[in-house]
Write an enzyme that holds these catalytic residues in place. Structure first.
Site, PDB file in Angstrom:
ATOM      1  N   HIS A  86       0.826  -1.210   0.000  1.00 57.04           N
ATOM      2  CA  HIS A  86       0.000   0.000   0.000  1.00 57.04           C
ATOM      3  C   HIS A  86       0.872   1.278   0.000  1.00 57.04           C
ATOM      4  O   HIS A  86       0.816   2.088  -0.923  1.00 57.04           O
ATOM      5  CB  HIS A  86      -0.910   0.028   1.233  1.00 57.04           C
ATOM      6  CG  HIS A  86      -1.825  -1.152   1.353  1.00 57.04           C
ATOM      7  ND1 HIS A  86      -2.851  -1.420   0.463  1.00 57.04           N
ATOM      8  CD2 HIS A  86      -1.874  -2.137   2.284  1.00 57.04           C
ATOM      9  CE1 HIS A  86      -3.490  -2.510   0.849  1.00 57.04           C
ATOM     10  NE2 HIS A  86      -2.932  -2.966   1.938  1.00 57.04           N
TER      11      HIS A  86
HETATM   12  O1  RIB Z   1      -4.997   0.669   4.372  1.00 54.23           O
HETATM   13  C1  RIB Z   1      -3.596   0.604   4.319  1.00 54.23           C
HETATM   14  C2  RIB Z   1      -2.989   1.717   5.101  1.00 54.23           C
HETATM   15  O2  RIB Z   1      -3.337   1.589   6.466  1.00 54.23           O
HETATM   16  C3  RIB Z   1      -1.452   1.698   5.061  1.00 54.23           C
HETATM   17  O3  RIB Z   1      -0.976   3.009   5.180  1.00 54.23           O
HETATM   18  C4  RIB Z   1      -1.102   0.911   6.278  1.00 54.23           C
HETATM   19  O4  RIB Z   1       0.193   1.258   6.795  1.00 54.23           O
HETATM   20  C5  RIB Z   1      -2.174   1.345   7.236  1.00 54.23           C
HETATM   21  O5  RIB Z   1      -1.731   2.567   7.830  1.00 54.23           O
END
Ligand code: RIB
Ligand code: CA
Length: 310
Positions: A240
C-alpha cells in the site's frame, strides 16, 4: 534536481518499506519524516521510523513527531495486522541511537513548505491528522505545496477495515475531509483500488540482492503474508504505502482520473467511506486525481530495481 519531499508515516510494516524505497531511490531530498498515531501509537511509530532510518544509514533525515491521536476521534491501532511492535517483529534486537527532532510535525510541514515554496511534495501514508492540523494553522499551505500524494481510501471496491472504508481514512475521517476540501491544486489519491494490485510475493523478495534488505523485508512482511494467505489463498502482501512513493517516482505506472471525492463522517455503517462522484451528480469541481489503474509489472520492476540499488 531531486524532488523535495516530506513523508508522513504511522510506521507500520508497509510504511517502513515505503521509507526504504524513498531512501534507496536516491531521487528525493527527504526534508523530513513526520510521524503520527495510526497503525500503532505515535511513540511506537516514531521509534520504528528512527529504527528504519538508522538501519538504512539515513541518520541525517529529520524525524518529527506529530499528533498522538486523530483530529476528533480516539486512536484505533492495528497491531493484529502490523504486529505488537508495528514492523512485524523485524529488527527486534536493534536499539537505535537516532532520536526524533524537537518540534511538532504540523509546524515542520508548514515551515518546510514556506522555506521551499512550490517545491515540496507531501507523501502521506497514514491517517491525515498532521496535514489537517497544518491546514487549520496555515490554510495558505495549499498554494505553496507542490503536490500531495496520499495512500488512502477506496472508490471502486470494498474497504479493509470496515465494509466501505480504508484504514487511513477510517482512522481519521474528519482530518481527511479537511484535506480533501482544502483546495490543493495537485492532490493524488492512491487507494486500495490500485494498492491491492501492488502485490509483493516470495519470488520478488528472493530477487532482492541486498541481503540485509531482503532479510528485513521477508521477516517484517511474514505476518502480512500469512494473513493475506489465510484470506485469499495466495502468499502475497499488498504494498500500500510503497505504491504512494512509487507514484512520486514515476507517475506513469498509474492511470488516474480527476473527480470530486468526499468522506463520510456521520454514518453508523459507512464512516470513513471515500465517495467518488464519477458521474458529477453533485456538480462539484474535481478535487483530486484518483488512481484507478496500475501497471503492476512496472511497479514491481521499479520496486525491485530501486531496493537493489547500491
Ligand atoms: O490501508 C492501508 C494503510 O493503512 C497503510 O498506510 C497501512 O500502513 C495502514 O496505515
Ligand atoms: Ca501507513
Amino acid at each position: 534536481m531531486n524532488k523535495r519531499i516530506i513523508m508522513d508515516v504511522d510506521t507500520g510494516i508497509d510504511d517502513a518499506i515505503a521509507i526504504m524505497l524513498a531512501v534507496k531511490s536516491g531521487r528525493f531530498n527527504i526534508e523530513g519524516i513526520t510521524t503520527v498515531s495510526g497503525n500503532v501509537s505515535l511513540q511506537q511509530a516514531t521509534d520504528n521510523t528512527c529504527k528504519i532510518a538508522e538501519f538504512l544509514g539515513a541518520n541525517d533525515i529529520p524525524i518529527i513527531r506529530g499528533a498522538n491521536q486523530p483530529y476528533l476521534r480516539q486512536p484505533r491501532f492495528e497491531h493484529h495486522v502490523h504486529g505488537s511492535d508495528g514492523i512485524g517483529g523485524a529488527l527486534a534486537d536493534m536499539r537505535p541511537t537516532k532520536r526524533p527532532y524537537d518540534g511538532f510535525a504540523p509546524d515542520f510541514i508548514i515551515d518546510t513548505v514556506k522555506r521551499h515554496p512550490g517545491e515540496v511534495t507531501l507523501i502521506m501514508t497514514a491517517p491525515l491528522t498532521n496535514l489537517a492540523l497544518a491546514l487549520r494553522k496555515c490554510p495558505e499551505l495549499i498554494e505553496q505545496v507542490d503536490e500531495v500524494i496520499f495512500m488512502g481510501g477506496v472508490v471502486t471496491s470494498f474497504g479493509n477495515v470496515s465494509p466501505m472504508a480504508e484504514y487511513n481514512i477510517f482512522a481519521d475521517p474528519e482530518a481527511a475531509r479537511i484535506v480533501f476540501q482544502a483546495g490543493f491544486p495537485k492532490l493524488t489519491m492512491v487507494g486500495l483500488d490500485v494498492t491491492r494490485r501492488a502485490l509483493l510475493r516470495d519470488e520478488h523478495i528472493a530477487s532482492l540482492t541486498n541481503e540485509a534488505i531482503r532479510n528485513y523485508v521477508r521477516e517484517s512482511t511474514e505476518i502480512y503474508v500469512n494473513r493475506y494467505e489465510e484470506r485469499n489463498g495466495i502468499r502475497a502482501c499488498a504494498m500500500h504505502d510503497p505504491l504512494a512513493v512509487a507514484v512520486a517516482l514515476d507517475r506513469t505506472i498509474v492511470g488516474t482520473a480527476s473527480h470530486f471525492v468526499d468522506v463520510e463522517t456521520k454514518s453508523e455503517l459507512c464512516d470513513g467511506q471515500t465517495v467518488c462522484d464519477f458521474q458529477n451528480r453533485l456538480q462539484r469541481v474535481a478535487n483530486m486525481d484518483v488512481c484507478l489503474d496500475l501497471d503492476e509489472q512496472a511497479f514491481m520492476r521499479l520496486f525491485i530495481d530501486t531496493l537493489n540499488r547500491p
